[in-house]
Write an enzyme that holds these catalytic residues in place. Structure first.
Site, PDB file in Angstrom:
ATOM      1  N   GLU A 115       0.861  -1.187   0.000  1.00 45.97           N
ATOM      2  CA  GLU A 115       0.000   0.000   0.000  1.00 45.97           C
ATOM      3  C   GLU A 115       0.893   1.232   0.000  1.00 45.97           C
ATOM      4  O   GLU A 115       2.108   1.142   0.262  1.00 45.97           O
ATOM      5  CB  GLU A 115      -0.960  -0.002   1.199  1.00 45.97           C
ATOM      6  CG  GLU A 115      -2.146  -0.939   0.987  1.00 45.97           C
ATOM      7  CD  GLU A 115      -3.173  -0.915   2.096  1.00 45.97           C
ATOM      8  OE1 GLU A 115      -3.009  -0.160   3.071  1.00 45.97           O
ATOM      9  OE2 GLU A 115      -4.149  -1.665   1.979  1.00 45.97           O
ATOM     10  N   HIS A 230      -9.143   9.967   2.273  1.00 47.66           N
ATOM     11  CA  HIS A 230      -8.729   8.851   1.411  1.00 47.66           C
ATOM     12  C   HIS A 230      -8.882   9.287  -0.041  1.00 47.66           C
ATOM     13  O   HIS A 230      -9.903   9.878  -0.408  1.00 47.66           O
ATOM     14  CB  HIS A 230      -9.594   7.619   1.710  1.00 47.66           C
ATOM     15  CG  HIS A 230      -9.002   6.343   1.185  1.00 47.66           C
ATOM     16  ND1 HIS A 230      -8.893   6.064  -0.160  1.00 47.66           N
ATOM     17  CD2 HIS A 230      -8.459   5.283   1.826  1.00 47.66           C
ATOM     18  CE1 HIS A 230      -8.323   4.877  -0.312  1.00 47.66           C
ATOM     19  NE2 HIS A 230      -8.041   4.379   0.884  1.00 47.66           N
ATOM     20  N   ARG A 276      -0.898   9.256   1.284  1.00 52.39           N
ATOM     21  CA  ARG A 276      -2.317   9.550   1.035  1.00 52.39           C
ATOM     22  C   ARG A 276      -2.618  11.016   0.824  1.00 52.39           C
ATOM     23  O   ARG A 276      -3.388  11.388  -0.046  1.00 52.39           O
ATOM     24  CB  ARG A 276      -3.131   9.078   2.239  1.00 52.39           C
ATOM     25  CG  ARG A 276      -3.792   7.805   1.952  1.00 52.39           C
ATOM     26  CD  ARG A 276      -4.639   7.332   3.069  1.00 52.39           C
ATOM     27  NE  ARG A 276      -4.651   5.898   2.896  1.00 52.39           N
ATOM     28  CZ  ARG A 276      -5.216   5.052   3.709  1.00 52.39           C
ATOM     29  NH1 ARG A 276      -5.821   5.491   4.790  1.00 52.39           N
ATOM     30  NH2 ARG A 276      -5.190   3.775   3.464  1.00 52.39           N
ATOM     31  N   HIS A 337     -11.696  10.111   5.926  1.00 50.93           N
ATOM     32  CA  HIS A 337     -11.500   8.683   6.189  1.00 50.93           C
ATOM     33  C   HIS A 337     -11.107   8.383   7.625  1.00 50.93           C
ATOM     34  O   HIS A 337     -11.551   7.396   8.214  1.00 50.93           O
ATOM     35  CB  HIS A 337     -10.406   8.184   5.232  1.00 50.93           C
ATOM     36  CG  HIS A 337     -10.158   6.715   5.282  1.00 50.93           C
ATOM     37  ND1 HIS A 337     -11.149   5.782   5.049  1.00 50.93           N
ATOM     38  CD2 HIS A 337      -9.028   5.998   5.532  1.00 50.93           C
ATOM     39  CE1 HIS A 337     -10.638   4.567   5.164  1.00 50.93           C
ATOM     40  NE2 HIS A 337      -9.356   4.665   5.471  1.00 50.93           N
ATOM     41  N   ARG A 372      -1.606   9.191   8.910  1.00 46.57           N
ATOM     42  CA  ARG A 372      -1.491   7.760   9.211  1.00 46.57           C
ATOM     43  C   ARG A 372      -1.009   6.959   8.003  1.00 46.57           C
ATOM     44  O   ARG A 372      -1.515   7.119   6.890  1.00 46.57           O
ATOM     45  CB  ARG A 372      -2.863   7.216   9.652  1.00 46.57           C
ATOM     46  CG  ARG A 372      -2.878   5.737   9.932  1.00 46.57           C
ATOM     47  CD  ARG A 372      -4.236   5.317  10.436  1.00 46.57           C
ATOM     48  NE  ARG A 372      -5.267   5.490   9.447  1.00 46.57           N
ATOM     49  CZ  ARG A 372      -5.717   4.521   8.655  1.00 46.57           C
ATOM     50  NH1 ARG A 372      -5.239   3.298   8.742  1.00 46.57           N
ATOM     51  NH2 ARG A 372      -6.662   4.772   7.776  1.00 46.57           N
TER      52      ARG A 372
HETATM   53  P1  FAD Z   1     -14.726   1.307  15.438  1.00 45.56           P
HETATM   54  O1  FAD Z   1     -14.355   0.048  14.776  1.00 45.56           O
HETATM   55  O2  FAD Z   1     -15.290   2.375  14.578  1.00 45.56           O
HETATM   56  O3  FAD Z   1     -15.795   0.964  16.581  1.00 45.56           O
HETATM   57  C1  FAD Z   1     -16.425   1.994  17.311  1.00 45.56           C
HETATM   58  C2  FAD Z   1     -17.425   1.372  18.276  1.00 45.56           C
HETATM   59  O4  FAD Z   1     -17.865   2.373  19.180  1.00 45.56           O
HETATM   60  C3  FAD Z   1     -18.671   0.814  17.627  1.00 45.56           C
HETATM   61  O5  FAD Z   1     -19.004  -0.408  18.244  1.00 45.56           O
HETATM   62  C4  FAD Z   1     -19.750   1.853  17.956  1.00 45.56           C
HETATM   63  O6  FAD Z   1     -21.064   1.331  18.051  1.00 45.56           O
HETATM   64  C5  FAD Z   1     -19.271   2.318  19.313  1.00 45.56           C
HETATM   65  N1  FAD Z   1     -19.735   3.669  19.675  1.00 45.56           N
HETATM   66  C6  FAD Z   1     -19.470   4.842  19.071  1.00 45.56           C
HETATM   67  N2  FAD Z   1     -20.075   5.854  19.728  1.00 45.56           N
HETATM   68  C7  FAD Z   1     -20.735   5.312  20.768  1.00 45.56           C
HETATM   69  C8  FAD Z   1     -21.560   5.828  21.793  1.00 45.56           C
HETATM   70  N3  FAD Z   1     -21.861   7.139  21.887  1.00 45.56           N
HETATM   71  N4  FAD Z   1     -22.074   4.956  22.708  1.00 45.56           N
HETATM   72  C9  FAD Z   1     -21.824   3.624  22.620  1.00 45.56           C
HETATM   73  N5  FAD Z   1     -21.049   3.083  21.657  1.00 45.56           N
HETATM   74  C10 FAD Z   1     -20.517   3.917  20.755  1.00 45.56           C
HETATM   75  N6  FAD Z   1      -7.651   0.609   8.834  1.00 45.56           N
HETATM   76  C11 FAD Z   1      -6.691  -0.310   8.604  1.00 45.56           C
HETATM   77  O7  FAD Z   1      -5.751  -0.446   9.387  1.00 45.56           O
HETATM   78  N7  FAD Z   1      -6.770  -1.098   7.492  1.00 45.56           N
HETATM   79  C12 FAD Z   1      -7.777  -1.012   6.593  1.00 45.56           C
HETATM   80  O8  FAD Z   1      -7.820  -1.752   5.621  1.00 45.56           O
HETATM   81  C13 FAD Z   1      -8.787  -0.043   6.823  1.00 45.56           C
HETATM   82  N8  FAD Z   1      -9.811   0.104   5.934  1.00 45.56           N
HETATM   83  C14 FAD Z   1     -10.839   0.947   6.259  1.00 45.56           C
HETATM   84  C15 FAD Z   1     -11.943   0.996   5.420  1.00 45.56           C
HETATM   85  C16 FAD Z   1     -13.035   1.777   5.749  1.00 45.56           C
HETATM   86  C17 FAD Z   1     -14.231   1.817   4.839  1.00 45.56           C
HETATM   87  C18 FAD Z   1     -13.014   2.541   6.946  1.00 45.56           C
HETATM   88  C19 FAD Z   1     -14.182   3.384   7.330  1.00 45.56           C
HETATM   89  C20 FAD Z   1     -11.895   2.523   7.768  1.00 45.56           C
HETATM   90  C21 FAD Z   1     -10.808   1.715   7.434  1.00 45.56           C
HETATM   91  N9  FAD Z   1      -9.676   1.657   8.252  1.00 45.56           N
HETATM   92  C22 FAD Z   1      -8.700   0.739   7.987  1.00 45.56           C
HETATM   93  C23 FAD Z   1      -9.633   2.385   9.520  1.00 45.56           C
HETATM   94  C24 FAD Z   1     -10.015   1.417  10.654  1.00 45.56           C
HETATM   95  O9  FAD Z   1     -11.009   0.543  10.195  1.00 45.56           O
HETATM   96  C25 FAD Z   1     -10.526   2.145  11.882  1.00 45.56           C
HETATM   97  O10 FAD Z   1      -9.693   3.214  12.213  1.00 45.56           O
HETATM   98  C26 FAD Z   1     -10.581   1.187  13.059  1.00 45.56           C
HETATM   99  O11 FAD Z   1     -11.320   0.041  12.718  1.00 45.56           O
HETATM  100  C27 FAD Z   1     -11.218   1.872  14.265  1.00 45.56           C
HETATM  101  O12 FAD Z   1     -11.447   0.912  15.254  1.00 45.56           O
HETATM  102  P2  FAD Z   1     -12.080   1.344  16.636  1.00 45.56           P
HETATM  103  O13 FAD Z   1     -12.202   0.116  17.454  1.00 45.56           O
HETATM  104  O14 FAD Z   1     -11.330   2.480  17.186  1.00 45.56           O
HETATM  105  O15 FAD Z   1     -13.525   1.933  16.261  1.00 45.56           O
HETATM  106  C1  SIN Z   2      -7.751   0.936   2.268  1.00 50.32           C
HETATM  107  O1  SIN Z   2      -8.009  -0.248   2.066  1.00 50.32           O
HETATM  108  O2  SIN Z   2      -7.417   1.720   1.375  1.00 50.32           O
HETATM  109  C2  SIN Z   2      -7.879   1.470   3.646  1.00 50.32           C
HETATM  110  C3  SIN Z   2      -6.658   1.194   4.387  1.00 50.32           C
HETATM  111  C4  SIN Z   2      -6.556   2.073   5.578  1.00 50.32           C
HETATM  112  O3  SIN Z   2      -7.338   2.993   5.758  1.00 50.32           O
HETATM  113  O4  SIN Z   2      -5.627   1.852   6.365  1.00 50.32           O
END
Ligand code: FAD
Ligand code: SIN
Length: 528
Positions: A115, A230, A276, A337, A372
């Protein structure tokens, strides 16, 4: 009738990668309650596509992953945090595999992809382009093996309960009922804030709740000007702003303007694999030059069967909108993103408030600096989720107070209790806010656009002091709060660093390697 009361040992707010991994660490130490505000699968984790970066391949080394991360962070990474993530990452990934996570393989060996801004093929992926689903599946399966972990879905956290500068619980809306949940340690893992922008890859849950909640409680919030956009999301009438993974460029896809010209080599020596922020701004320049609303991502030169097998989810989703990615160029445009800033933590997830911990996208460990590196976020969630869980378990051992003696205030009133209808249209303001943030505080900012954003936001200050009647109103208040923090930090940093680009201050500015911080004030200051 006042809120009902519940007591647990540990309250984990959020069920994405960070929250689930923290919960697993806490499970043997007491009762753990995990809250999600929607279903468990509605999280950024579940939508992650490209993969997880980890130095596990034969051609890679931890120190090279370290260097690539630092370079992408553009002078603002905290080196000790990066070191912890890249050094401990391989162990946590192997542990996840031992819990049943399946990553794609070439023969018996793990397969790694490329990537942008990585100098090695180091991205593990699952089912081609559904890595997040697999990580989430494995973590949920593991969580289910612990009877001490329970979950409330559709439980929306309104605010933290603070007593004597300690966090002792949270006020939660579940259905029509308000519950005060008390715990010895509270872990915020609520994810990001992409929904603040009208173009975003993020799911609906990402309204910045955790950052707003922590800010209201007086926690230190840092680096809010750094939003990652993104480069490539689907731009097609009637289609969602679906992410077209960076891994597509890693496998050879190229960017072309609407006249079919490949432009990235003119912008950066690494062309489509530049960082990015560089690729995103190059796309914006081409869109302006060609007066178009999109550019194209082109994979048509790649072998068809390879593309279908490598990106099955993207292939089938695009086909629903009559785009065959093996034959057609894909119209794409950037979108918000990821938020690099957030609730400031140390290497163990401790925030500036005793008893309150944070992990994942809501937190700012300093791992990502100003920009990032792709696929470092799932890894951060795993490593710092576990580290935070370990530390919170120790904190609980130290404390021995009876939380049920405390009373809390909250600003929630039911529709029935409300004496008059809302004096504002929450849905209309939410929509206008998202468009305003995209236009004025988006990819390219300047004093004029940011000042206009500030004035627009100030009009709605009263909403943040109005009792909430439902989740949507509370979310709007959080979105307004977080938008203000982003706008004020972006105005404050008079320079362009990482993902923060000011057209009126194109150089790095006076203090490029310092961090911006809010602590109980709406005016940021510099910290080291
Ligand atoms: P999240 O996975 O977003 O979870 C948040 C949780 O908090 C959820 O359960 C939600 O219900 C809960 N929540 C939120 N607010 C409240 C509230 N007020 N009360 C109760 N619960 C609440 N990163 C990578 O490293 N590789 C990738 O390939 C990648 N691809 C991505 C693709 C997409 C489409 C997106 C959107 C992001 C991607 N990212 C990727 C970034 C990565 O997915 C996220 O940064 C990461 O998953 C965040 O994890 P988290 O546990 O912090 O939050
Ligand atoms: C992607 O698949 O392009 C997302 C990867 C990331 O946000 O880290």
């Amino acid at each position: 009738m006042g809120p009902s009361i519940k007591t647990v040992d540990f309250l984990v707010i959020g069920g994405g990668v960070a929250g689930l991994r923290a919960a697993i660490e806490l499970a043997s130490k007491g009762s753990v309650l995990v809250l999600t505000k929607d279903t468990i699968s509605e999280s950024s984790t579940g939508y992650a596509q490209g993969g997880i970066a980890v130095a596990l391949s034969d051609e890679d080394e931890v120190c090279i992953h370290f260097e690539d991360t630092i370079k992408a962070g553009d002078g603002l990474c905290r080196e000790d945090a990066v070191r912890a993530m890249v050094e401990e990452g391989p162990g946590y990934i192997l542990e996840l595999i031992s819990w049943g996570a399946e990553f794609d393989r070439e023969g018996s060996k793990l397969a790694f992809t490329m990537e942008a801004a990585h100098t090695r093929r180091r991205i593990l992926h699952s089912h081609g382009d559904s890595t997040g689903k697999e990580v989430e599946r494995a973590l949920i399966k593991k969580v289910r093996t612990y009877p001490s972990i329970s979950r409330y879905d559709f439980a929306f956290t309104l605010d933290l309960i603070i007593r004597d500068n300690k966090c002792i619980g949270a006020t939660v809306l579940r259905g029509d009922s308000v519950i005060n949940i008390f715990a010895r340690a509270i872990i915020l893992a609520t994810g990001g804030a992409g929904q603040l922008f009208s173009r975003t890859t993020n799911p609906m849950i990402t309204t910045g709740d955790g950052i707003a909640i922590a800010y209201r409680a007086g926690a230190q919030i840092v680096d809010m000007e750094f939003i990652q956009f993104h480069p490539t999301t689907l731009y097609s009438r009637g289609a969602p702003q679906f992410l077209l993974s960076e891994a597509m460029r890693g496998e050879g896809a190229v960017l072309r303007n609407i006249h079919g010209k490949r432009f990235m080599p003119e912008y950066h020596e690494k062309a489509e694999l530049a960082s990015r922020d560089t690729v995103t701004r190059a796309i914006v320049s081409e869109m302006v030059l060609t007066k178009a609303k999109h550019v194209y991502l082109d994979l048509t030169h790649l072998e068809k069967d390879f593309v279908k097998k490598r990106f099955p989810q993207i292939y089938s989703t695009c086909l629903q909108y009559d785009i065959d990615i093996t034959e057609d160029k894909i119209p794409v445009c950037p979108a918000a993103h990821y938020i690099m800033g957030g609730v400031s933590t140390n290497l163990h997830g401790e925030t500036s408030i005793e008893g309150l911990f944070a992990a994942g996208e809501v937190a700012c460990t300093g791992v990502h600096g100003a920009n990032r590196l792709a696929s470092n976020s799932l890894l951060e969630g795993l490593v710092f989720g576990a580290r935070t869980g370990k530390k919170a378990a120790c904190y609980m051992n130290k404390e021995n107070t009876d939380p049920t003696l405390y009373k809390s205030d909250n600003k929630f009133i039911t529709e029935r209790e409300a004496s008059s209808p809302a004096s504002f249209d929450a849905e209309k303001i939410r929509s206008s806010l998202r468009q305003m943030m995209w236009k004025k505080t988006g990819i390219i900012r300047c004093e004029k656009s940011l000042t206009a954003a500030r004035s627009w936001l100030r009009k709605w200050d009263f909403i943040m002091n109005t009792p909430f009647r439902n989740r949507r109103e509370s979310e709007l208040s959080n979105m307004l709060t977080v938008s203000q923090l982003i706008t004020e930090a972006a105005l404050f940093r008079k320079g362009s660093v990482g993902a923060h680009y000011r057209s009126d201050f194109k150089s790095r500015g006076d203090q490029p390697e310092r961090h911006t911080a809010f602590e109980g004030s709406s005016v940021p200051e510099w910290i080291d």
